[in-house]
Design a protein around this motif. Structure first.
Motif, short mmCIF file in Angstrom:
data_model
loop_
_atom_site.label_atom_id
_atom_site.label_comp_id
_atom_site.label_asym_id
_atom_site.label_seq_id
_atom_site.Cartn_x
_atom_site.Cartn_y
_atom_site.Cartn_z
N LEU A 131 -16.84 -37.88 56.79
CA LEU A 131 -15.88 -36.79 56.59
C LEU A 131 -15.33 -36.32 57.93
O LEU A 131 -14.12 -36.22 58.12
CB LEU A 131 -16.58 -35.62 55.87
N ALA A 135 -11.63 -37.36 59.32
CA ALA A 135 -10.70 -36.25 59.48
C ALA A 135 -10.01 -36.35 60.83
O ALA A 135 -8.81 -36.10 60.96
CB ALA A 135 -11.44 -34.92 59.34
N GLN A 139 -6.03 -36.99 61.33
CA GLN A 139 -5.21 -36.09 62.13
C GLN A 139 -4.42 -36.88 63.18
O GLN A 139 -3.26 -36.61 63.44
CB GLN A 139 -6.10 -35.06 62.84
N GLU A 222 -16.54 -38.61 47.29
CA GLU A 222 -16.24 -37.19 47.13
C GLU A 222 -15.86 -36.56 48.48
O GLU A 222 -14.96 -35.74 48.56
CB GLU A 222 -17.49 -36.49 46.56
N PRO A 227 -6.11 -36.25 48.77
CA PRO A 227 -5.58 -35.74 47.50
C PRO A 227 -5.18 -36.86 46.54
O PRO A 227 -4.58 -37.84 46.95
CB PRO A 227 -4.36 -34.94 47.92
N PHE C 54 -13.25 -30.91 42.99
CA PHE C 54 -14.50 -30.76 43.75
C PHE C 54 -15.58 -30.29 42.81
O PHE C 54 -15.30 -29.84 41.70
CB PHE C 54 -14.34 -29.85 44.97
N ASP C 58 -19.50 -25.57 48.45
CA ASP C 58 -19.92 -26.03 49.76
C ASP C 58 -19.20 -27.32 50.16
O ASP C 58 -18.77 -27.48 51.29
CB ASP C 58 -21.44 -26.22 49.78
N THR C 59 -19.07 -28.24 49.19
CA THR C 59 -18.34 -29.47 49.47
C THR C 59 -16.89 -29.15 49.80
O THR C 59 -16.33 -29.68 50.76
CB THR C 59 -18.36 -30.40 48.24
N ALA C 62 -16.61 -27.67 53.27
CA ALA C 62 -16.85 -28.67 54.31
C ALA C 62 -15.62 -29.55 54.49
O ALA C 62 -15.21 -29.86 55.61
CB ALA C 62 -18.07 -29.53 53.95
N LYS C 63 -15.02 -29.95 53.37
CA LYS C 63 -13.85 -30.85 53.46
C LYS C 63 -12.66 -30.15 54.09
O LYS C 63 -11.96 -30.72 54.91
CB LYS C 63 -13.46 -31.35 52.06
N GLU C 65 -12.70 -27.56 56.04
CA GLU C 65 -12.99 -27.23 57.42
C GLU C 65 -12.83 -28.45 58.33
O GLU C 65 -12.45 -28.33 59.50
CB GLU C 65 -14.41 -26.68 57.53
N ALA C 66 -13.12 -29.64 57.79
CA ALA C 66 -13.01 -30.86 58.61
C ALA C 66 -11.56 -31.13 58.99
O ALA C 66 -11.28 -31.80 59.97
CB ALA C 66 -13.61 -32.04 57.87
N GLY C 67 -10.62 -30.61 58.22
CA GLY C 67 -9.21 -30.77 58.56
C GLY C 67 -8.60 -32.03 57.97
O GLY C 67 -9.29 -32.87 57.39
N ALA C 68 -7.25 -32.14 58.11
CA ALA C 68 -6.51 -33.29 57.60
C ALA C 68 -6.82 -33.58 56.14
O ALA C 68 -6.88 -34.72 55.72
CB ALA C 68 -6.77 -34.52 58.45
N HIS C 69 -7.04 -32.53 55.35
CA HIS C 69 -7.43 -32.70 53.95
C HIS C 69 -6.25 -33.00 53.05
O HIS C 69 -6.39 -33.64 52.03
CB HIS C 69 -8.16 -31.45 53.47
N GLY C 70 -5.06 -32.49 53.42
CA GLY C 70 -3.87 -32.81 52.63
C GLY C 70 -3.63 -31.92 51.43
O GLY C 70 -2.71 -32.16 50.65
N PHE C 71 -4.44 -30.89 51.23
CA PHE C 71 -4.23 -30.01 50.08
C PHE C 71 -3.35 -28.82 50.45
O PHE C 71 -3.27 -28.42 51.62
CB PHE C 71 -5.58 -29.49 49.56
#
Lengths: 274, 302, 341
Positions: A131, A135, A139, A222, A227, C54, C58-59, C62-63, C65-71
């Motif tokens: 993760l 990430a 980025q 997961e 997305p 999700f 917590d998951t 974490a996701k 916060e890690a960044g670059a999540h795209g949501f």
């Protein structure tokens, strides 16, 4: 394998038969398919429950096929597992050829430990590590496609493909390869015409394992999915707290059905060819 | 002469590493390399809401063997961690033994089918696993529950008077684990038995060996590489199993996998989770190398 | 091979690369978003909504916060909204772009985790109590004694959801403490009581709807909407509001800091605060929504459901379960571990 028989005490008997083995195998197959049969049966259930029978209905098939999330998840699962199986089996075969039957090679323990590493760490740990790592890559590159899932799955499937292939290679009869080399076959020809065909069943077994292992993965997927990249397991995991809907039964049955049809076609065709 | 040998050996080593490179590169990129992050995390302080604070701390590591009693602040042995670890090892060993006991005959059965049919049988054994582990686990639950078909059949044939309570017991977890991990045993065994030269059996029988002797003296030694591969593939992932114990065991008893997951989830103690998994990695790797060495003791190559 | 792989991967990613117009990425709990309501939104605004699931706060944290999540939007529980804000993961809302913001019911406007609703808008809310099969047990069900001190009839048939925060909140209130208590005397009582109760439990599992319906469990710690769904499958199931104190929770929509489709995100947040659409959400998820005027559009069976409409006598017994931290969390994790060791 042609049925091998030998004469003993005047009676002919099969040497490959070991007492009790066939019955055990049959029971194993029956037991393996019992839950699958329940799953298929309940996919035709009219009620919303996955355990109470409410009459026959195709209702959940309609729901599943109309629900873009479920069908997308099923397709994503298949794509990722397909790629992961091919890639991991390819590199695992190479590694197995490299590390088996060579006598002592400096560092072979290191290679062996590295290849088996994905087995030793609980999924959640790899998941958290990936993760954070992915990430950063996302980025930096802006790429958010399925590549990350395929990469991660390919990596953790390697030991599952490697171990069966290595097991078959170990102690495999060298005489055929030596004979081929004596007949001035190039190393590549020897590999292509002799080693590879001998290795094929193990490569096949390894690829099957890798495919199945990738299909099963929940936690790593997961954590690293972008997305819209839910697979069937993460889709179901998300539902866990709200209880499962039977449309996943329907989609699983459909997948099984498609698989069976493809396999039957494959076997019928290959039978016709001979 | 000896320089020739040296050169051959060097070439051999180069080939070995060259052929392994793609696999190692892939693993370094997407499995081993990122683990360094986890290693670093194990030396940090847990963040208030998960994640980590960038402050050095050894509490993740000390937390493995010792816990501070939350009420009187005295340090004691972390008996919870130890009992969870021991339960996981026990269950994994049992699962390995049972999958071998039923998997070997199954693999043998498949490998002794006519060549054309073998691929079909192999597919038949893997098809149930094309449904994912969650669906399979729920389906198993369906079969073994009090009103499930297993109890219905047993009742019908008068084998039992009242439904057996199997769900949410250790038996349920064991059934589930054996089911889920069976192909990991059968496929490597198949790969080895399939190349087995059945003429050896003929020779054995011609020398009037009994079936038991043939099995012990001929078949098992020759299929050893497959047994090693299969038991590693079952035992090791079993240790970190997460989904099956949680769903079939009713989640009342944790395994290592669940315990580590708890630290990264609701427990919000990432350093402890990281330290626990690093310990698991080291312990299992050493055990694995030892196991392979011992079993291969009679041979030169590893 | 590699080339083909990369080409395919790029092709597969084309949807996310072309995120410029007409898209919205929602990160939410699984099986929690009404497909009909999404369809209506998509048709109305020509925006394609992609939902990703999700399975725990917590998951999700974490996701993100890690960044670059795209949501663009996420739906964390109440206790997490503050954490998201504190960590700088979400944007303050421009209320001028949310005309329907005024529809938020007064009691959900100034909430502890977001005074004046400047950071989050309501999704669904509910309570954590107990579900009991009233055929098996006919006594008082409005108590946490159902799982903390179980009556003989229920022993061995009780389930407790594996949700550390919710369960410890109920247990702490049962022992006379407050949610997120840091009082060692209380927490010691909580631990001892839970350890004593555990042998009477059958499982610690989420699938309460299914297993209360089919009589596998006779009682469970439960969320009110789950309990209602179980009752629809099995009329003997009733929901109890523990009088010692029961839990309250709310899930909220937040706008993520690095959202790429901010305009669509505002459209969506405004859309779900329209009473009719909020009711559609509730009809699917089976929880209440916190939007004034949505009652008129609610399905008949929810307007009067005892699980959804908290009876007046218990109204003051509900306490919000926010995310505990510090010493309280330490106690909880230690107790939770000991409970499952």
């Amino acid at each position: 394998m042609a049925e091998r028989t030998t004469r003993r005490g005047g009676k002919s008997f099969s040497v490959t038969r070991l007492p009790g083995f066939a019955p055990i195998a049959v029971v194993v197959f029956l037991v393996l398919y019992a839950p699958i049969a329940t799953l298929v049966g309940y996919s035709f259930n009219a009620s919303e429950s996955v355990s109470q029978w409410g009459g026959f209905s195709l209702h959940w098939y309609g729901v599943a096929l109309q629900n873009g999330e479920v069908t997308d998840a099923a397709i994503t699962s298949m794509i990722v597992a397909g790629f992961a199986a091919v890639i991991s089996t390819l590199v695992a075969t190479m590694a197995a050829l490299g590390t088996t039957r060579r006598g002592h090679v400096p560092g072979q323990t290191v290679i062996y430990a590295m290849i088996n590493q994905p087995l030793m760490v609980p999924e959640i740990v790899t998941a958290v590590a990936l993760l954070i790592f992915f990430a950063m890559v996302k980025q930096a590159t802006g790429y958010t496609g399925l590549g990350y899932l395929i990469l991660a799955h390919s990596a953790f499937c390697i030991p599952f493909a490697y171990l069966p292939i290595r097991a078959r290679l170990e102690g495999m009869d060298l005489s055929l390869e030596t004979a081929a080399a004596d007949l001035y076959a190039s190393p590549w020809q020897t590999f292509r015409r002799v080693t590879l065909p001998l290795l094929m069943p193990a490569i096949f077994a390894g690829a099957m394992l890798a495919f199945v292992i990738s299909l099963d993965d929940v936690v790593i997927t997961e954590f690293i999915k972008s997305p819209g990249q839910d697979t069937l397991p993460t889709f179901m995991m998300g539902q866990l707290r709200r209880s499962m809907k039977p449309d996943v039964n329907a989609i699983s049955t459909l997948l099984l059905g498609v698989t069976l049809v493809m396999l039957s076609a494959f076997f019928l065709l290959s039978r016709k060819r001979d | 002469m000896s320089s020739n040998e040296d050169r051959a050996r060097a070439a051999n080593t180069r080939t070995a590493w060259a052929l392994s490179t793609p696999a190692l590169a892939l693993l370094a990129l997407a499995a081993i390399g990122p683990l360094l992050i986890v290693l670093v995390y194990s030396f940090l302080t847990p963040g208030a809401h998960g994640n980590v604070e960038w402050a050095f701390s050894l509490e993740g590591w000390t937390g493995i063997v010792a816990t501070k009693d939350i009420f009187d602040d005295t340090w004691g042995l972390a008996d919870a961690n130890i009992s969870i670890f021991w339960r996981s090892v026990k269950l994994s060993l049992l699962t390995t033994v049972i999958t071998f006991a039923v998997g070997f005959p199954t693999a043998w059965f498949i490998a002794t089918r006519p060549p054309k049919a073998r691929a079909m049988w192999l597919f038949l054994i893997t098809i149930p696993f094309w449904t994912n582990v969650l669906i399979r686990t729920f389906a198993i639950n369906q079969v073994i529950r009090n009103e499930g078909i297993l109890n219905a059949i047993l009742l019908k044939f008068g084998l039992i008077d009242a439904p057996l309570q199997i769900t949410y017991t250790n038996t349920a977890v064991l059934i589930g684990m054996v089911y889920v991990y069976l192909p990991l045993m059968v496929l490597p065994l198949f790969a080895v038995i399939d190349r087995f030269d059945m003429r050896l059996l003929e020779a054995g029988y011609d020398l009037y060996a009994s079936r038991m002797q043939i099995l012990r003296r001929v078949i098992l030694p020759i299929t050893k590489p497959g047994i090693i591969a299969g038991s590693i593939l079952v035992f090791v992932p079993c240790l970190g199993a997460y989904v099956t114990p949680r769903i079939l065991g009713g989640g009342k008893l944790m395994m290592i996998g669940n315990f580590i997951e708890l630290q990264f989830g609701q427990g919000r103690n990432w350093p402890l989770g990281a330290a626990l998994s690093m310990t698991l990695l080291v312990v299992v790797t050493i055990a694995l190398l030892f196991y392979v060495r011992t079993l291969n003791g009679d041979r030169k190559d590893g | 091979m590699k080339k083909y792989l990369i080409a395919t991967a790029l092709l597969l990613s084309s949807t996310t690369l072309a995120a410029a117009e007409g898209e919205l990425f929602l990160y939410n709990w699984g099986n929690y978003t009404s497909p009909e309501m999404i369809k209506k939104f998509e048709d109305q605004y020509g925006v394609k909504v992609t939902i990703t699931d999700f399975d725990s706060n917590d998951t999700a944290l974490a996701k993100i916060e890690a960044g670059a999540h795209g949501f663009d939007l996420a739906v964390p529980s109440a206790g997490f909204v503050g954490i998201y804000a504190e960590k700088g993961l979400i944007q303050e809302l421009d209320l001028a772009r949310l005309p329907n913001h005024a529809n938020i019911a007064p009691e959900w406007m100034n909430v502890a985790w977001d005074e004046g609703r400047k950071w989050s808008v309501p999704w669904q809310w509910g309570s954590t109590g107990v579900s009991v099969n009233t055929k098996v047990y006919t006594g008082d069900i409005n108590t946490s004694a159902i799982f903390m001190d179980p009556p003989e009839e229920l022993k061995g048939k009780i389930n407790v959801i594996p949700e550390m925060g919710d369960v410890l909140a109920l247990a702490t209130m049962y022992e006379g403490g407050e949610v997120c208590s840091e009082d060692p005397a209380v927490m010691k009582k909580v631990r001892d009581a839970l350890l004593a109760a555990k042998p009477s439990w059958m499982a610690m599992d989420y699938s309460t709807v299914e297993k209360m319906s089919n009589n596998d469990y006779a009682a469970t710690v439960d969320w009110n909407g789950s309990s209602m769904r179980a009752r629809l499958g099995n009329a003997d199931v009733a929901y109890g509001y523990p009088k010692e104190g029961f839990g309250l929770w709310m899930d909220n929509v937040v706008l993520l800091k690095d959202a790429k489709n901010v305009d669509n995100a505002y459209l969506f947040m405004d859309f779900i605060m329209q009473p009719e659409n909020a009711a559609a959400l509730s009809a699917f998820a089976r929880y209440a929504n916190g939007i004034a005027g949505s009652d008129a559009f609610m399905p008949e069976d929810m307007k009067t459901a005892p699980e959804i409409v908290t009876p007046a006598e218990f109204a003051d017994k509900g306490h919000f379960v926010l995310a505990c931290s510090g010493k309280a969390l330490e106690y909880q994790t230690a107790i939770w571990t000991e409970l499952q060791k």
